[in-house]
Write a protein that holds these residues in place. Structure first.
Motif, mmCIF file in Angstrom:
data_model
loop_
_atom_site.group_PDB
_atom_site.id
_atom_site.type_symbol
_atom_site.label_atom_id
_atom_site.label_comp_id
_atom_site.label_asym_id
_atom_site.label_seq_id
_atom_site.Cartn_x
_atom_site.Cartn_y
_atom_site.Cartn_z
ATOM 1 N N CYS A 12 -7.442 -1.541 3.264
ATOM 2 C CA CYS A 12 -7.711 -1.654 4.703
ATOM 3 C C CYS A 12 -8.294 -0.376 5.298
ATOM 4 C CB CYS A 12 -6.464 -2.113 5.451
ATOM 5 S SG CYS A 12 -5.036 -1.041 5.193
ATOM 6 N N LEU A 34 -5.701 4.053 -5.885
ATOM 7 C CA LEU A 34 -4.368 3.419 -5.825
ATOM 8 C C LEU A 34 -3.917 2.990 -7.211
ATOM 9 C CD1 LEU A 34 -4.692 1.183 -2.596
ATOM 10 C CD2 LEU A 34 -3.742 3.481 -2.785
ATOM 11 N N HIS A 39 -1.684 7.775 -4.421
ATOM 12 C CA HIS A 39 -1.018 7.759 -3.103
ATOM 13 C C HIS A 39 0.468 8.093 -3.216
ATOM 14 C CE1 HIS A 39 -0.681 3.865 -4.956
ATOM 15 N NE2 HIS A 39 0.054 3.340 -4.003
ATOM 16 N N HIS A 40 0.970 8.213 -4.449
ATOM 17 C CA HIS A 40 2.373 8.607 -4.629
ATOM 18 C C HIS A 40 2.506 10.075 -5.018
ATOM 19 C CE1 HIS A 40 3.074 4.088 -5.543
ATOM 20 N NE2 HIS A 40 3.315 4.352 -4.287
ATOM 21 N N LYS A 52 0.510 5.389 1.965
ATOM 22 C CA LYS A 52 -0.449 4.311 2.228
ATOM 23 C C LYS A 52 -1.778 4.899 2.685
ATOM 24 C CE LYS A 52 2.859 1.081 2.118
ATOM 25 N NZ LYS A 52 2.978 0.116 1.066
ATOM 26 N N VAL A 53 -2.844 4.154 2.461
ATOM 27 C CA VAL A 53 -4.109 4.413 3.140
ATOM 28 C C VAL A 53 -4.244 3.335 4.212
ATOM 29 C CG1 VAL A 53 -5.262 5.455 1.147
ATOM 30 C CG2 VAL A 53 -5.449 2.991 1.502
ATOM 31 N N PRO A 54 -4.959 3.580 5.298
ATOM 32 C CA PRO A 54 -5.668 4.807 5.624
ATOM 33 C C PRO A 54 -4.780 5.809 6.355
ATOM 34 C CG PRO A 54 -6.077 3.184 7.354
ATOM 35 C CD PRO A 54 -5.172 2.524 6.331
ATOM 36 N N GLU A 65 -1.355 4.351 10.396
ATOM 37 C CA GLU A 65 -1.283 2.990 10.955
ATOM 38 C C GLU A 65 -2.650 2.611 11.545
ATOM 39 O OE1 GLU A 65 1.246 1.004 10.184
ATOM 40 O OE2 GLU A 65 2.186 2.717 9.243
ATOM 41 N N ASN A 66 -3.219 1.610 10.901
ATOM 42 C CA ASN A 66 -4.592 1.214 11.191
ATOM 43 C C ASN A 66 -4.834 0.885 12.668
ATOM 44 O OD1 ASN A 66 -7.177 0.742 10.293
ATOM 45 N ND2 ASN A 66 -6.505 -0.496 8.566
ATOM 46 N N ALA A 101 -2.408 -6.482 11.067
ATOM 47 C CA ALA A 101 -1.574 -5.482 10.374
ATOM 48 C C ALA A 101 -0.227 -6.045 9.955
ATOM 49 C CB ALA A 101 -1.377 -4.265 11.286
ATOM 50 N N HIS A 105 -1.842 -9.083 6.858
ATOM 51 C CA HIS A 105 -1.855 -8.112 5.753
ATOM 52 C C HIS A 105 -0.692 -8.322 4.759
ATOM 53 C CE1 HIS A 105 -2.555 -3.581 4.603
ATOM 54 N NE2 HIS A 105 -2.406 -4.350 3.542
ATOM 55 N N ARG A 116 6.714 -7.265 -5.580
ATOM 56 C CA ARG A 116 7.385 -6.541 -4.488
ATOM 57 C C ARG A 116 8.199 -7.484 -3.606
ATOM 58 N NH1 ARG A 116 2.917 -2.289 -2.061
ATOM 59 N NH2 ARG A 116 2.635 -1.122 -3.992
ATOM 60 N N TYR A 162 -11.287 -5.577 11.655
ATOM 61 C CA TYR A 162 -9.959 -5.680 11.029
ATOM 62 C C TYR A 162 -9.791 -7.086 10.441
ATOM 63 C CZ TYR A 162 -5.280 -3.674 10.384
ATOM 64 O OH TYR A 162 -4.137 -3.125 9.852
ATOM 65 N N TRP A 165 -11.815 -7.492 7.297
ATOM 66 C CA TRP A 165 -11.183 -6.946 6.083
ATOM 67 C C TRP A 165 -10.135 -7.931 5.536
ATOM 68 C CZ3 TRP A 165 -6.039 -5.842 5.097
ATOM 69 C CH2 TRP A 165 -5.824 -5.477 3.757
HETATM 70 N N1 LIG Z 1 1.023 -0.499 8.053
HETATM 71 C C1 LIG Z 1 -0.034 0.184 7.375
HETATM 72 C C2 LIG Z 1 -0.265 -0.509 6.049
HETATM 73 C C3 LIG Z 1 -1.240 0.222 5.183
HETATM 74 C C4 LIG Z 1 -1.257 -0.342 3.781
HETATM 75 O O1 LIG Z 1 -0.388 -1.157 3.380
HETATM 76 N N2 LIG Z 1 -2.241 0.068 3.006
HETATM 77 C C5 LIG Z 1 -2.339 -0.385 1.637
HETATM 78 C C6 LIG Z 1 -3.785 -0.624 1.261
HETATM 79 S S1 LIG Z 1 -4.490 -2.006 2.113
HETATM 80 C C7 LIG Z 1 -1.796 0.669 0.712
HETATM 81 O O2 LIG Z 1 -1.980 1.836 0.922
HETATM 82 N N3 LIG Z 1 -1.121 0.217 -0.351
HETATM 83 C C8 LIG Z 1 -0.593 1.063 -1.357
HETATM 84 C C9 LIG Z 1 0.773 0.596 -1.787
HETATM 85 O O3 LIG Z 1 1.431 -0.120 -1.016
HETATM 86 O O4 LIG Z 1 1.163 0.966 -2.883
HETATM 87 C C10 LIG Z 1 -1.304 0.185 8.243
HETATM 88 O O5 LIG Z 1 -1.475 -0.784 8.999
HETATM 89 O O6 LIG Z 1 -2.096 1.136 8.181
#
Ligand SMILES: N[C@@H](CCC(=O)N[C@@H](CS)C(=O)NCC(=O)O)C(=O)O
Length: 213
Positions: A12, A34, A39-40, A52-54, A65-66, A101, A105, A116, A162, A165
């Motif tokens: 996202c 990822l 990201h960890h 998380k991104v972004p 938070e997008n 979001a 999402h 998960r 948004y 995506w």
């Molecule tokens: N609540 C966050 C969610 C962001 C999110 O879940 N990003 C995903 C990519 S679409 C991510 O970084 N995922 C990595 C993971 O969960 O391991 C937002 O709205 O920015």
């Protein structure tokens, strides 16, 4: 002002990439792989402890938070008209982005990462099927919102990006989404915008770079 966007292909983070491009902003990107769990890593967790991104780093401050990022970009670059100016229309756009979001999402994540949601053996297909069912209910609503319209509002906004995506990500899973004809047409329309073309080319270059490493 220095802006750096953390970016992962298909994720996202494409939404703020498009918004910043539409705004004519000067920004750098920090590609995050990822699948290699970048990201960890501690260096990334310093930027976003949520992993998380972004994240949009604004003069050293990482905004996460997008939806918040979209609002910041729209306020910072008002000439780009990325969110409606009328107060009621503005919150309607925030409502659509919050739905993307917090509603849509998580159903996409349920497709990509069923483990998960339930760790019982052999449960993945069932978790995905349940996720698809909810996703379809939401896409039906979006499809009717987009009927006979070019965009969600009377001009292109970040709510369109948004939702684009979300829908594009959904097309990368089964089952097929082509019967959501208004969403499909919206996706094809938005992909003609120079900002989205630029994002798609950039995303491709990041994928190529990740495949080399
Ligand atoms: N609540 C966050 C969610 C962001 C999110 O879940 N990003 C995903 C990519 S679409 C991510 O970084 N995922 C990595 C993971 O969960 O391991 C937002 O709205 O920015």
């Amino acid at each position: 002002m220095k802006l750096t966007l953390t970016f992962s292909p298909m994720a996202c983070s494409v939404v703020p990439y498009v918004a910043l491009t539409e705004a004519g902003a000067t920004f750098d990107t920090l590609p995050v792989n990822l699948s290699k769990h970048e990201h960890h890593e501690p260096s990334y967790l310093k930027i976003n402890p949520k992993g998380k991104v972004p994240a949009l780093i604004i003069d050293g401050y990482p905004l996460t938070e997008n939806t918040a990022i979209q609002i910041w970009i729209a306020n910072q670059f008002p000439q780009a008209n990325l969110l409606p100016k009328d107060p009621l229309e503005f919150v309607k756009a925030v409502s659509i982005m919050s739905w993307c979001a917090a509603g849509i999402h998580p159903k996409l994540t349920q497709q990509a990462r069923p483990e998960r949601y339930c760790d019982l053996p052999e449960s993945a297909a069932s978790v995905q099927a349940l996720g698809s069912h909810s996703l379809f209910e939401m896409l039906e609503i979006a499809d009717s919102m987009l009927a006979n319209r070019e965009w969600f509002f009377d001009h292109f906004t970040s709510a369109d990006t948004y939702f684009y995506w979300c829908f594009r990500r959904g097309t990368q899973f089964k089952p097929d989404l082509s019967h959501f004809t208004n969403c499909m047409a919206h996706m094809q329309r938005i992909e003609q915008r120079p900002s989205v073309q630029k994002m798609l080319a950039y995303e491709k270059s990041v994928i190529a770079q990740f495949n080399k490493t």
